[in-house]
Design an enzyme around this catalytic site. Structure first.
Site, PDB file in Angstrom:
ATOM      1  N   GLU B 192       0.887  -1.264   0.102  1.00  0.00           N
ATOM      2  CA  GLU B 192      -0.084   0.073  -0.036  1.00  0.00           C
ATOM      3  C   GLU B 192       0.852   1.258  -0.026  1.00  0.00           C
ATOM      4  OE1 GLU B 192      -2.538  -1.021  -0.473  1.00  0.00           O
ATOM      5  OE2 GLU B 192      -3.207  -2.803   0.813  1.00  0.00           O
ATOM      6  N   ASP B 355      -1.410  -0.551  -9.937  1.00  0.00           N
ATOM      7  CA  ASP B 355      -1.527  -1.993  -9.837  1.00  0.00           C
ATOM      8  C   ASP B 355      -1.476  -2.806 -11.193  1.00  0.00           C
ATOM      9  OD1 ASP B 355      -2.308  -2.535  -6.934  1.00  0.00           O
ATOM     10  OD2 ASP B 355      -4.274  -1.468  -7.500  1.00  0.00           O
TER      11      ASP B 355
END
Lengths: 291, 540
Positions: B192, B355
């Site tokens: 993250e 991502d």
């Protein structure tokens, strides 16, 4: 250890895994976690043993007489063993077991202590947390530049002199990027994949028109509702179903506008043979001197 | 400066990750599909691009995390076998569909899926013999792909209380990386992008030279970073931090102006799992027979029309659009880098981080976009040079020393996505497990036999519970009950083992069952949690 392709058909998890999580671990402990520049999360456990020791030392009625609080210490610049100079108290119920702590000053170190403030003003600490360093949330004021050269295998960390790099406006890059980042982030947070609609955490902003004046005040108030029941119970608040945490606790945070908020809380046992009800009414009335 | 010299650098970083999901106790498990879908839509198509570019002599640079849970799943025998079943069924359906759709508007798209699944089979079986990590390693060894690691289970480090937990996440990851790729990791993707100031010393201890941060992690650092996010900074430990460029991120992601919303691209929400006759599609659904997405979709976004009014997908038209978007992306990077070079008086590096699963899974044509981008960057311009972070640090070893700020790439920029009313109840249990694990590792410095196996399994259960994925899924509300069950299960398994070890009454049958279920990190050594190991690493 290898999976070896064997399939155990119909073998569901062992019984133990459907159990609720432990309610406590039998130790009086507390921890503090950073959430963002202005918010922290604290959780604690206070054992019966600790409570007994406290009443033995300070009197049987201290939990009735004392105000239950989280004392939030500003630990910035406090050296080992030194005493923090600033703190404030947040009223709380010890049974809440966790709380979100709002601080006005970002970028500082904080530590919390759950305890009791007695009528004569003395503080009885029960359990203390770790210290948390909150991020500043803005471009740094520090502009001294240091440079380093690092070779591939870390065998040489060389601090370079900053002389050849000194020039005007070094901070401007960070500042202009920060503005751009804030803008894009505002656009993004609606459009991004997260789709998070989390609780509000608006930091209190200085009102625009008051920025010219030297002295100012803003204040607001929110409502936190919490409780606990059997982990498999069915609970509603104001008629809406509440999802319980695996240990049977629940908490919700609401905006609190002026007026009366009525919150009936109902719990029904899993076998539907028993129920409990608590009704909470909260009234808020805000007045300002209009200056 | 010579005219043909570049004016700056572009580093493309793809973060490939899925939580460790593997359920040998069920013959057929819904959430395992996440991995199979990502294999078919993102991971294998990326390898396909790397193969094609290499074959045609197009040089490229890309940095990609393959997280330890993903490495463990890619290398796992059971999941490899189940993946074969997954794509074989898809291929079987695609072949039937080519016949069924002849003389309809869906014929071209049906043929596309047939080609796609044949290519997947070819790459998976003939090229890599079921070991796709070897495929990625091949391109890393060629110097075109830089594979970076991630915390052992994508643990969210700023919410850990004990440094032993941080050390364990990093050390296990580095060891697992060495096992799969034959050398240590040079870089890491902190799960993250969550950075807690000071944790970089544990990266340094594993020889990791750099990591990535969201924009404000750098620009709110102290002292002020002179070049913003357009040059890396060194933490006081000497580990470099690269900051995310928001312009290029937004260009791809933004709902209003981002590329994936183009009306010619594939519509995600029209899926054959729902569109086909029930009896015909049933063999391709899960055993419960419930209609779900099966990943084959025949329509394009079309425009602002209802789902039942979507037009047939045209593969060639969509691919042309991806080429055009790649051209637009490149043009914007050239202008951005020319501007920055002038403004900063230094060659900037633009770090574009995404991502990986955005490409191919969410944005179906995203992998085509990447293929065109690599080609165009190589053949059509000289302003921007693509580099890996290692290459950049080799070219520019002098950088400013800045203490970056705590930050994440989550909504609002800090820890709230992983710490809010939906998931804050987890942490008291997680912290207790870590504390107990450290206690065990310190108490038993040299266990062997069954005790050693039990201690290693304790460590596996702790790290599985640490995955940031559980808290994230609770926040977004998808797969909330699965993620809650997983966290609760690992907590019980750990606590049960802990009590058995401390009470000297280990049940070997149960231990064996847990080893069979939660087999991540077969090489686990529980001593990674010891305080002594952590302190040694912190001082190195």
């Amino acid at each position: 250890m290898t999976s070896s392709g064997q399939i155990k058909k119909g073998n569901t998890s062992p019984e133990a895994e459907h159990k609720a999580l432990p309610e406590g671990y039998g130790a009086t402990e507390a921890a503090l976690l950073p959430r963002d520049p202005n918010w922290m999360f604290i959780y604690w456990e206070i054992t019966e043993n600790s409570r007994t020791n406290l009443t033995r030392a300070h009197g049987a009625d201290i939990f009735q007489k004392g105000r239950q609080v989280i004392r939030v210490y500003d630990m910035s610049g406090v050296t080992d063993g030194g005493a923090p100079s600033k703190y404030f108290d947040i009223p709380v119920m010890l049974e809440a077991k966790s709380w979100y702590v709002n601080v006005q000053e970002a970028g500082r170190a904080y530590c919390c202590e759950v305890g009791l403030v007695m009528p004569d003003g003395t503080f009885i600490g029960i359990v203390k947390t770790n210290t948390v360093n909150l991020p500043g949330g803005r471009v740094s004021d520090v502009t001294d530049e240091k440079w380093m050269a690092v070779t591939a295998d870390f065998d040489k960390l060389l601090q370079l002199s900053g002389v050849e790099y000194i020039g005007k406006g070094s901070g401007e890059v960070a500042k202009s990027l920060a503005q751009r980042w804030e803008m894009l982030r505002a656009v993004f947070s609606r459009a991004s994949s997260w789709g998070v609609s989390s609780m509000s955490s608006q930091n209190l902003q200085k009102p625009e028109h008051q920025q010219q004046k030297k002295f100012w005040l803003v204040a607001d108030c929110e409502l936190i509702l919490y409780g606990a029941t059997e982990p498999d119970a069915f609970v509603t608040v104001s008629g809406r179903k509440v999802t319980l945490n695996p240990d049977g606790t629940f908490s919700m945070r609401f905006a609190l506008p002026d007026g009366v908020v009525d919150m009936p809380i109902k719990a029904m046992s899993a076998d539907e043979t028993d129920s409990r009800e608590i009704d909470i009414k909260v009234t808020r009335a805000t007045t300002t001197d209009g200056k | 400066m010579a005219n043909n010299e570049e004016k700056g650098y572009l580093s493309l970083v793809l973060h490939a990750h899925l939580p460790f999901i593997r359920h040998p106790e069920y013959e057929d498990f819904l959430e395992e599909d996440w991995f199979f879908e990502a294999m078919c839509e993102t991971y294998i198509p990326l390898l396909d691009i790397y193969e094609k570019l290499t074959a045609e002599g197009t040089d490229f640079r890309v940095t990609m995390s393959i997280t330890p849970p993903l490495c463990n799943m890619m290398a796992d025998d059971l999941l490899r076998e189940r993946f074969r079943r997954y794509y074989s069924l898809r291929l079987e359906l695609a072949e039937k569909e080519v016949i069924r759709t002849r003389n309809t508007g869906f014929y071209e798209v049906a043929k596309m899926y047939e080609r796609k699944f044949r290519r997947i089979r070819e790459l998976y079986e003939d090229y890599y013999h079921g070991r796709i990590l070897d495929g990625f390693k091949k391109f890393q060894d060629m110097g075109k792909l830089e594979i970076i690691t991630c915390g052992a289970t994508h643990g969210f480090l700023p919410l850990e209380l004990r440094r032993e937990a941080v050390h364990a996440q990093i050390k296990l990851a580095a060891d697992n990386y060495r096992k799969h790729f034959g050398r240590g990791p040079r870089g890491i993707w902190l799960a993250e992008c969550a950075y807690n100031p000071g944790d970089d010393v544990f990266l340094k201890a594993q020889g990791i030279r750099y990591f990535f941060l969201e924009t404000h992690g750098i620009i709110y650092g102290s002292p002020r970073p002179r070049y913003g996010v357009y040059a890396p900074v060194y933490c006081p430990s000497g580990v470099a931090a690269f900051g995310r460029d928001m312009e290029s991120a937004q260009q791809v992601w933004s709902a209003e102006t981002g590329y994936p919303g183009d009306h010619r691209y594939r519509e995600f929400y029209r899926d054959l799992g729902y569109d086909l006759e029930y009896d015909y599609v049933k063999p391709y659904l899960h055993q419960d027979g419930v209609r779900r997405n099966i990943g084959m979709k025949y329509c394009k976004i079309t425009g602002k029309v209802g789902l039942n009014e979507k037009a047939p997908y045209n593969p060639q038209e969509a691919r042309d659009m991806a080429a055009s978007h790649a051209g637009n992306f490149m043009f914007n990077r050239e202008r951005q880098i020319e501007h920055l070079e002038h403004f900063l008086g230094k060659k900037p590096i633009v770090v574009s981080m995404y991502d990986a699963e955005l490409y191919g899974h969410w944005w179906y044509e995203g992998t085509d976009f990447l293929e065109f981008l690599f080609k165009k960057m190589h053949h059509d311009q000289k302003t921007v040079k693509m580099v890996t972070p290692s290459e950049y640090l080799g070219l520019h070893p002098d950088n400013q020393v800045v203490q970056p700020s705590m930050s994440t790439w989550g909504d609002k920029g800090y820890n709230e996505v992983w710490l809010n009313g939906t998931n804050d109840w987890m942490y008291r249990h997680l912290h207790k497990q870590v504390e107990r694990m450290v206690e065990l590792a310190n108490k038993f410095p040299a266990a062997d036999g069954t005790l050693r196996r039990a201690l290693n399994q304790c460590a596996r259960e702790v790290v599985l519970g640490m995955s940031s994925d559980w808290a994230f899924l609770m926040t977004v509300g998808t797969a909330k009950s699965y993620s809650t069950k997983r966290f609760v299960a690992h907590t019980h398994r750990f606590n049960g083992l802990y009590e058995q070890i401390m009470g000297n009454r280990l049940e070997e049958g149960w231990l064996k069952d847990l080893e069979w279920r939660d087999n991540i990190f077969p090489e686990m050594d529980y001593r990674v949690f010891s305080t002594e190991e952590m302190e040694k690493a912190a001082k190195s």
